[in-house]
Design an enzyme around this catalytic site. Structure first.
Site, PDB file in Angstrom:
ATOM      1  N   TYR A 235       0.925  -1.309   0.038  1.00 19.92           N
ATOM      2  CA  TYR A 235       0.001  -0.046  -0.137  1.00 19.92           C
ATOM      3  C   TYR A 235       0.944   1.135   0.042  1.00 19.92           C
ATOM      4  CZ  TYR A 235      -4.188  -2.249   0.833  1.00 19.92           C
ATOM      5  OH  TYR A 235      -5.472  -2.952   0.626  1.00 19.92           O
ATOM      6  N   ASP A 263      -6.174  -0.740  -6.626  1.00 16.00           N
ATOM      7  CA  ASP A 263      -7.569  -0.530  -6.590  1.00 16.00           C
ATOM      8  C   ASP A 263      -7.998  -0.060  -5.342  1.00 16.00           C
ATOM      9  OD1 ASP A 263      -7.036  -2.531  -4.743  1.00 16.00           O
ATOM     10  OD2 ASP A 263      -7.917  -4.179  -6.266  1.00 16.00           O
ATOM     11  N   HIS A 355      -9.774  -7.043  -5.597  1.00 12.77           N
ATOM     12  CA  HIS A 355      -9.565  -6.954  -4.318  1.00 12.77           C
ATOM     13  C   HIS A 355     -10.572  -7.751  -3.553  1.00 12.77           C
ATOM     14  CE1 HIS A 355      -7.426  -4.036  -1.430  1.00 12.77           C
ATOM     15  NE2 HIS A 355      -7.964  -4.886  -0.796  1.00 12.77           N
TER      16      HIS A 355
HETATM   17  C1  PPY Z   1      -8.622  -4.923   2.746  1.00 13.81           C
HETATM   18  O1  PPY Z   1      -9.317  -5.175   3.881  1.00 13.81           O
HETATM   19  O2  PPY Z   1      -9.314  -5.334   1.872  1.00 13.81           O
HETATM   20  C2  PPY Z   1      -7.618  -4.779   2.684  1.00 13.81           C
HETATM   21  O3  PPY Z   1      -6.797  -4.746   1.873  1.00 13.81           O
HETATM   22  C3  PPY Z   1      -6.644  -4.464   3.894  1.00 13.81           C
HETATM   23  C4  PPY Z   1      -6.675  -3.004   4.557  1.00 13.81           C
HETATM   24  C5  PPY Z   1      -7.191  -3.164   5.869  1.00 13.81           C
HETATM   25  C6  PPY Z   1      -7.382  -1.919   6.490  1.00 13.81           C
HETATM   26  C7  PPY Z   1      -7.100  -0.691   5.649  1.00 13.81           C
HETATM   27  C8  PPY Z   1      -6.730  -0.865   4.573  1.00 13.81           C
HETATM   28  C9  PPY Z   1      -6.431  -1.886   3.890  1.00 13.81           C
END
Ligand code: PPY
Length: 497
Positions: A235, A263, A355
């Site tokens: 991220y 995404d 995702h």
């Molecule tokens: C998701 O929950 O889909 C994730 O990719 C993880 C996440 C968890 C918390 C903040 C951002 C992403």
């Protein structure tokens, strides 16, 4: 050494100390910067917060985010008041269900892990892992799309021996799958993502380490066997210096591919996760909007997503190339135009993914996007698939080796599998993941044989009929194993107290 009594006096917003793993931290100035908001920290002001901290944070989160002068040192363990964790009646029932799990040998497929996990996991963990965006149409479509692809098997080929090993970005894998990144692994099991690292080693598959793992990155790399290949999902932080540090550290630790998530400029609305939050907390508390501007009505995920940069754009890719030599892959590409752009910009590949249905509802399935990417990249750039230089990956909805084989036939290099492994270890620990991988291997062997494909190279486009793949409304037989696991979404309900 500090005493528990002294720590207990710092229990206000003006002076807030907490204990994590036997050490005291002054988090007063950090309160408003905590991605999860200040309220949860204040709940543990002056107390031992370890039990709340552990499932969500990597062990080094606090030490790497707080300036060193705020690390106040160890506390005398005997002087710390124990934080009473009350076992609720629901928790007791859950533990009883845990005792009644079927033997691992009775688990026959990945759906089984999901249905047992649903029964034995803490509600919060189940809600976070299983939730998806809005009306949860895409999460179902991810699986359903595979039902619109049918096989055209070949006969009378010598399939005495079947070899389904392959390579991903040039690295060996025992089958064309990888364990994709999923966050907050310790919600489901105390060992979190370590379960995945260990099982991946045993079965010769590649693990993609998530940015938001519950275990620390180094812990997961340290746990790998010599030569075990790991990738990193990234991220991108608003503070590019942090991202640069993460990327370069990963490269120095031998990570073999950087999968940049593209995404999630904002986190999708996962209402099951959000509703769980309402149930778990005092309703009066949750409905207040926090003075720190973080909306805690949003479930586990949203609270910690504020660091992700929504400004990330194509112009940033050059910078990534300048800071690392790792192959760069964009994770979350959803149409051929963007796949083409990624190719033109020198990426090593793309993951065609929505995702796990957790972001934009009504995004199409990865496997549907795969088919159009192959067509257009062939036509416009003369590429052949599978392609060594520009690899196509897919994730979402995969529960069977046949699903993987369909994606391979259409041109994917490999397929990412996420939730099924979370469910496997949430219900059975590492042995669950071992069993899940073994089931997939058994399914591969049989289905390759039945398809008439002795090796992965023999799995060719002519072996599938995907002519209905783009038809979003066609009759397909219903999949009862999947459907019984799918939870009907709830409406808002009247208060019970
Ligand atoms: C998701 O929950 O889909 C994730 O990719 C993880 C996440 C968890 C918390 C903040 C951002 C992403």
């Amino acid at each position: 050494m500090l005493s528990g009594k002294e720590v207990a006096q710092h229990n206000t917003r003006e002076s807030c100390w907490i204990i994590v793993h036997g050490k005291v931290y002054d988090v007063t100035e950090f309160l408003d910067d905590h991605p999860g908001g200040s309220r949860i920290i204040l709940k543990y002001a002056g107390k031992d917060a370890t039990q709340e901290y552990d499932p969500i944070h990597p062990p080094d989160a606090i030490t790497s985010n707080l300036p060193i002068e705020k690390h106040l040192g160890p506390v005398e363990p005997d002087t710390v008041e124990k934080v009473e964790v009350q076992i609720t009646d629901e928790e007791k029932l859950r533990l009883e269900r845990m005792e009644k799990r079927p033997l691992l040998s009775e688990i026959l497929n990945l759906h089984d892990f999901e249905s047992i996990a649903k029964l034995v996991m803490p509600d919060k963990a189940w809600a976070y892992y299983s939730s998806a965006a809005d009306d949860e149409i895409t999460i179902r479509e991810n699986h359903a799309a595979y039902h619109r692809i049918w096989f055209r098997p070949r006969i009378l080929r010598d399939v005495t021996k079947v070899d389904f090993s392959s390579t991903i970005l040039g690295h060996k894998t025992s089958m064309p799958i990888y364990i994709t990144a999923t966050a907050l692994g310790k919600l489901g099991h105390p060992d979190g993502e370590l379960n995945l690292t260990r099982a991946a080693a045993k079965h010769g598959v590649i693990q993609m380490i998530p940015t938001l793992a519950s275990c620390s990155f180094d812990e997961l790399v340290d746990a790998a066997q010599p030569g075990q290949v790991q990738f990193l999902q990234l991220y991108v932080n608003k503070d590019r210096e942090i991202t640069k540090r993460i990327v370069q550290h990963a490269e120095s630790r031998g990570i073999k591919g950087l999968f940049i998530t593209v995404d999630a400029p904002q986190l999708g609305r996962r209402e099951k996760d959000m509703r769980q939050k309402f149930e778990a907390e005092d309703p009066a508390e949750v409905s207040k909007s926090g003075s720190d501007g973080v909306d805690r009505t949003q479930g586990a995920a949203r609270a910690i997503s504020s660091f992700i940069d929504p400004g990330l754009n194509w112009g940033d890719l050059k910078w990534f190339k300048s800071i690392t030599k790792m192959p760069l892959i964009l994770k979350g590409v959803q149409c051929w135009e963007d796949a083409l752009e990624a190719y033109d910009q020198g990426m090593a590949g793309v993951v065609l993914s929505n995702h796990g249905g957790r972001q934009l509802d009504f995004a199409r399935s990865g496997v549907e996007v795969l088919a159009e990417c192959v067509t257009h990249l062939k036509e416009k750039r003369g590429l052949k698939f599978p392609n060594e230089k520009f690899q196509l990956f897919v994730d979402g909805g995969v529960r069977r080796a046949t699903d993987v084989i369909k994606a391979i036939a259409l041109g994917a290099t490999a397929v990412g599998i996420g939730r099924p492994f979370l469910y496997s270890y949430s219900a059975y620990g590492q042995e669950g993941v071992d069993q899940a991988l073994q089931i997939l291997r058994d399914e591969f062997e049989m289905n390759m044989r039945l398809l008439g494909a002795p090796t992965i190279k023999d799995v060719v486009p002519e072996m599938v009929d995907a002519s209905n793949l783009n038809s979003h409304i066609v009759a397909v037989p219903s999949d009862s194993l999947f459907n019984t696991n799918y939870e009907v979404m709830q409406h808002a309900m009247l208060k019970t107290k």
